[in-house]
Design a protein around this motif. Structure first.
Motif, PDB file in Angstrom:
ATOM      1  N   UNK B  75      54.717 -77.566  56.376  1.00  0.00           N
ATOM      2  CA  UNK B  75      55.091 -77.204  55.004  1.00  0.00           C
ATOM      3  C   UNK B  75      56.461 -76.533  54.949  1.00  0.00           C
ATOM      4  N   UNK B  80      56.383 -81.735  49.264  1.00  0.00           N
ATOM      5  CA  UNK B  80      55.799 -82.967  48.734  1.00  0.00           C
ATOM      6  C   UNK B  80      55.446 -82.769  47.270  1.00  0.00           C
ATOM      7  N   UNK B  82      53.543 -84.445  44.275  1.00  0.00           N
ATOM      8  CA  UNK B  82      52.624 -85.557  44.069  1.00  0.00           C
ATOM      9  C   UNK B  82      52.779 -86.166  42.678  1.00  0.00           C
ATOM     10  N   UNK B  85      50.803 -84.467  38.728  1.00  0.00           N
ATOM     11  CA  UNK B  85      50.160 -83.216  39.098  1.00  0.00           C
ATOM     12  C   UNK B  85      49.323 -82.697  37.924  1.00  0.00           C
ATOM     13  N   UNK B  87      47.198 -79.320  36.605  1.00  0.00           N
ATOM     14  CA  UNK B  87      46.929 -77.905  36.842  1.00  0.00           C
ATOM     15  C   UNK B  87      45.685 -77.489  36.065  1.00  0.00           C
ATOM     16  N   UNK B  91      47.295 -71.600  34.347  1.00  0.00           N
ATOM     17  CA  UNK B  91      48.237 -70.952  35.260  1.00  0.00           C
ATOM     18  C   UNK B  91      49.625 -70.927  34.642  1.00  0.00           C
ATOM     19  N   UNK B  95      53.230 -68.405  38.447  1.00  0.00           N
ATOM     20  CA  UNK B  95      52.157 -68.502  39.438  1.00  0.00           C
ATOM     21  C   UNK B  95      52.220 -69.824  40.193  1.00  0.00           C
ATOM     22  N   UNK B  96      52.571 -70.901  39.489  1.00  0.00           N
ATOM     23  CA  UNK B  96      52.650 -72.203  40.152  1.00  0.00           C
ATOM     24  C   UNK B  96      53.821 -72.240  41.133  1.00  0.00           C
ATOM     25  N   UNK B  98      55.242 -69.796  42.572  1.00  0.00           N
ATOM     26  CA  UNK B  98      54.942 -68.881  43.686  1.00  0.00           C
ATOM     27  C   UNK B  98      54.165 -69.563  44.813  1.00  0.00           C
ATOM     28  N   UNK B  99      53.349 -70.560  44.467  1.00  0.00           N
ATOM     29  CA  UNK B  99      52.578 -71.205  45.530  1.00  0.00           C
ATOM     30  C   UNK B  99      53.509 -71.909  46.522  1.00  0.00           C
ATOM     31  N   UNK B 102      53.946 -70.185  49.830  1.00  0.00           N
ATOM     32  CA  UNK B 102      52.765 -70.051  50.683  1.00  0.00           C
ATOM     33  C   UNK B 102      53.056 -70.157  52.184  1.00  0.00           C
ATOM     34  N   UNK B 103      53.839 -71.159  52.623  1.00  0.00           N
ATOM     35  CA  UNK B 103      54.027 -71.293  54.079  1.00  0.00           C
ATOM     36  C   UNK B 103      54.814 -70.153  54.719  1.00  0.00           C
ATOM     37  N   UNK B 151      59.021 -75.649  42.144  1.00  0.00           N
ATOM     38  CA  UNK B 151      57.997 -75.232  43.104  1.00  0.00           C
ATOM     39  C   UNK B 151      58.310 -75.746  44.500  1.00  0.00           C
ATOM     40  N   UNK B 155      59.850 -73.868  48.217  1.00  0.00           N
ATOM     41  CA  UNK B 155      59.306 -74.068  49.565  1.00  0.00           C
ATOM     42  C   UNK B 155      60.439 -74.143  50.596  1.00  0.00           C
TER      43      UNK B 155
END
Lengths: 341, 278
Positions: B75, B80, B82, B85, B87, B91, B95-96, B98-99, B102-103, B151, B155
């Motif tokens: 990640x 990626x 998709x 998408x 949801x 949200x 918040x989206x 922010x994901x 995650x990595x 988003x 990343x």
């Protein structure tokens, strides 16, 4: 952020009020001041030492109502937070702790404990039977949904329904063989209640409920990612299967322990997270603590009201939550239908 | 070489969709995967991202075999986006996005100040900062796509894999997405994306990969790939390509046969409930 702080504060106040009402209301009415003073004196806290609390009130508070209230708080908190977690895992706001077979599994455990006569021998037979049954049912549900190292949400949902139906049929089959006394005992258990809860029940439930609640709170950020679906969660580097399984086990454990110490109590795990989501939004970092607090306050308040609403008679908390929960749920349904028009 | 694919065979268990796919991508390239529906474009992208296991062959990201990458490492190398998408729940945009961080967080960590700054920077780059606290569901399709792009930018990966990032959007949003992509590639990011609109793909991509029936039919610069012969073969229908003298862009259209037109006209009469005349 400030709004969230206020909401948590309000929930905290509700919780304290519910707790005090629960200690005060019942066959023997204890004044609020005596409740607070009795608690402080019992814990040897250095305030309200001058207020005289009669010995019988002291006994009712410490031996009857406090364990009952704490069991209620634990159950409500456990059902509230695990309901929120399960609704997240299934990305479905109609999911509740019953959906993965917990309740029906607990019923089978309970009915077996009663049928074999074990429940008559020790008071722990029923709760332990319920706990084992609930966890076994969840294990079965997950095992059925497990395909090629993955747990697809839709399959999990369906296998939960199937396991639930099968186990309900199994309970019914055993029930037909029971005599009237045992049937009555089972009937009382199915309508969850907090009467005659003792410190032993607190000890039985406090570990699994608080332990799994703490871990669920720590995993709220992961749950936010998991909600977005398999591909999306893996795309940002999440080990989806591991977290889904972990959260499922934690939610099941908290629910099973709750059912084990107070019987089946509906609507808390469904309505409370739903209500909190409407008020503070779907971010689980806020939703989980709020659902925990609100669940505890709601259950204890329902129990306290159930003790005084009909004079001379006690209405079990499982009935109260359904009475309060159903109208609210209908209201939500109507609102949802209107938004579709 | 940022991405290298060797003799890849991919698909779902029991159903092979891609065969003998081999190509490599250099840093800064903007590669569009084009071809008819069902050619295997999305399957290829999912397999590159590791969401589908390769049945045979190897994929290397920055020289490393993707089967040897941990989820987190993967990640951090490839983002990626998709197709379509969805949801659940309300949200918010923040918040989206922010994901996407995650990595970079350990399981016990929460998003910090630096993460918040990156989230804001990515949202202002895609022009969606104004929606920071809006529920994503309430935004229009074009606005949502800006959010999802932000988003995967949050990343901070060298490689971006986008599955039809512009499909279904208004023309303005479509071109905007492609312009973002070109800018990012000029700045050293590498993008591989699935595109349906051939003329847009031709205008903005540095390279096209034409897929047909699970195989790479052509690989090269847009003008080398978008020829009438290759497109006709890929899509199974007569296709013409003309350069528009006013815009300098390519016009791509099908040229139906006369016999088919007559048959269609008869069928239309039947659909409309009128008497069919032979």
């Amino acid at each position: 952020m400030r709004r969230y702080g206020i909401i948590v504060l309000v929930l905290g106040v509700c919780l304290a009020v519910a707790g005090i009402l629960s200690l005060s209301w019942g066959q023997m009415k204890i004044p609020f001041l005596h409740v607070v003073a009795g608690l402080a004196q019992g814990m040897e806290l250095p305030f309200l030492t001058q207020v005289p609390v009669p010995a019988d009130e002291m006994a009712v508070i410490w031996h009857i109502r406090l364990p009952r209230t704490i069991v209620g708080l634990l159950t409500g908190a456990g059902l509230g937070i695990s309901g929120a977690v399960l609704q997240g895992i299934f990305a479905n706001q109609l999911a509740d702790p019953g959906i993965i077979g917990v309740s029906s599994g607990a019923s089978v455990g309970a009915v077996l404990a009663i049928a074999t006569g074990a429940a008559g021998v020790t008071m722990f037979a029923l709760p332990v039977g319920a706990l084992v049954g609930a966890l076994a049912a969840v294990g079965l549900t997950v095992a059925m949904a497990w395909r090629h190292g993955r747990i697809p949400v839709m399959t999990l949902l369906l296998s939960g329904v199937v396991v639930g139906m099968f186990l309900a049929a199994f309970s019914a089959a055993v029930l037909t063989l029971l005599d009237v006394n045992k049937l009555q005992e089972y009937l009382f258990w199915t309508i969850g209640g907090l009467d005659y809860r003792r410190w032993e029940h607190v000890l039985l439930g406090i570990g699994p409920i608080l332990g799994s609640a703490v871990v669920m709170l720590l995993l709220a950020r992961q749950l936010n990612v998991l909600v977005l679906g398999d591909n999306e969660a893996r795309a940002v580097g999440m080990a989806v299967k591991r977290y889904r399984l972990l959260l499922l086990v934690l939610a099941s454990l908290a629910t099973a322990a709750s059912v084990c110490i107070s019987g089946n109590i509906g609507f808390v795990g469904l309505v409370v997270p739903h209500m909190m989501r409407l008020i503070i939004g779907p971010d689980h970092r806020r939703l989980l603590p709020a659902s925990l607090l609100a669940g505890a306050a709601f259950l204890v308040l329902c129990d306290a009201i159930g003790r005084v609403i009909v004079p001379g008679c006690e209405i079990r908390v499982g009935i109260m939550t359904a009475f309060v929960g159903t109208p609210y749920f209908l209201y939500l349904l109507r609102r949802y239908q209107r938004s579709l028009d | 070489m940022v991405l290298s694919i060797r003799d890849l065979q991919a698909g779902y268990s029991g159903k092979t969709i891609l065969q003998q796919v081999s190509f490599s991508v250099e840093r800064g390239e903007l590669v569009s995967l084009v071809g008819p529906n069902g050619a295997g474009k999305s399957t290829l992208l999912k397999t590159i991202r590791g969401l589908l296991p390769a049945l045979q062959g190897k994929i290397f990201l920055q020289g490393k075999d993707i089967t040897k990458l941990s989820e987190r490492e993967f990640a951090r190398r490839a983002g990626y986006l998709q197709q379509q998408m969805q949801v659940p729940f309300a949200y918010t945009v923040r918040q989206i996005v922010q994901t996407g961080r995650y990595p970079y967080l350990h399981w016990w960590q929460q998003a910090g100040k630096q993460d918040e700054e990156i989230v804001r920077a990515c949202l202002s780059y895609t022009g969606a900062l104004d929606f920071l606290d809006c529920p994503v569901q309430e935004l229009s399709g074009g606005q949502q796509q800006r959010v999802y792009l932000a988003k995967i930018l949050a990343q901070q990966t060298p490689i971006l894999l986008l599955d039809e990032p512009a499909t279904g959007l208004d023309l303005i949003y479509q071109e905007e997405i492609f312009r973002f992509c070109r800018e990012l590639c000029a700045a050293g990011r590498t993008i591989v994306m699935v595109v349906h609109e051939l003329s847009l793909a031709a205008r903005f991509s540095s390279r096209l990969l034409l897929l047909s029936q699970g195989k790479v039919l052509a690989d090269g610069k847009p003008e080398q790939v978008l020829t009438p012969e290759l497109l006709t073969k890929a899509y199974g229908a007569p296709i013409a390509v003309k350069e528009n003298p006013l815009t300098g862009h390519m016009d791509i259209y099908t040229t139906g046969s006369r016999r088919q037109d007559e048959r269609q006209a008869r069928l239309l009469q039947a659909v409309l409930g009128r008497e069919v005349t032979e």
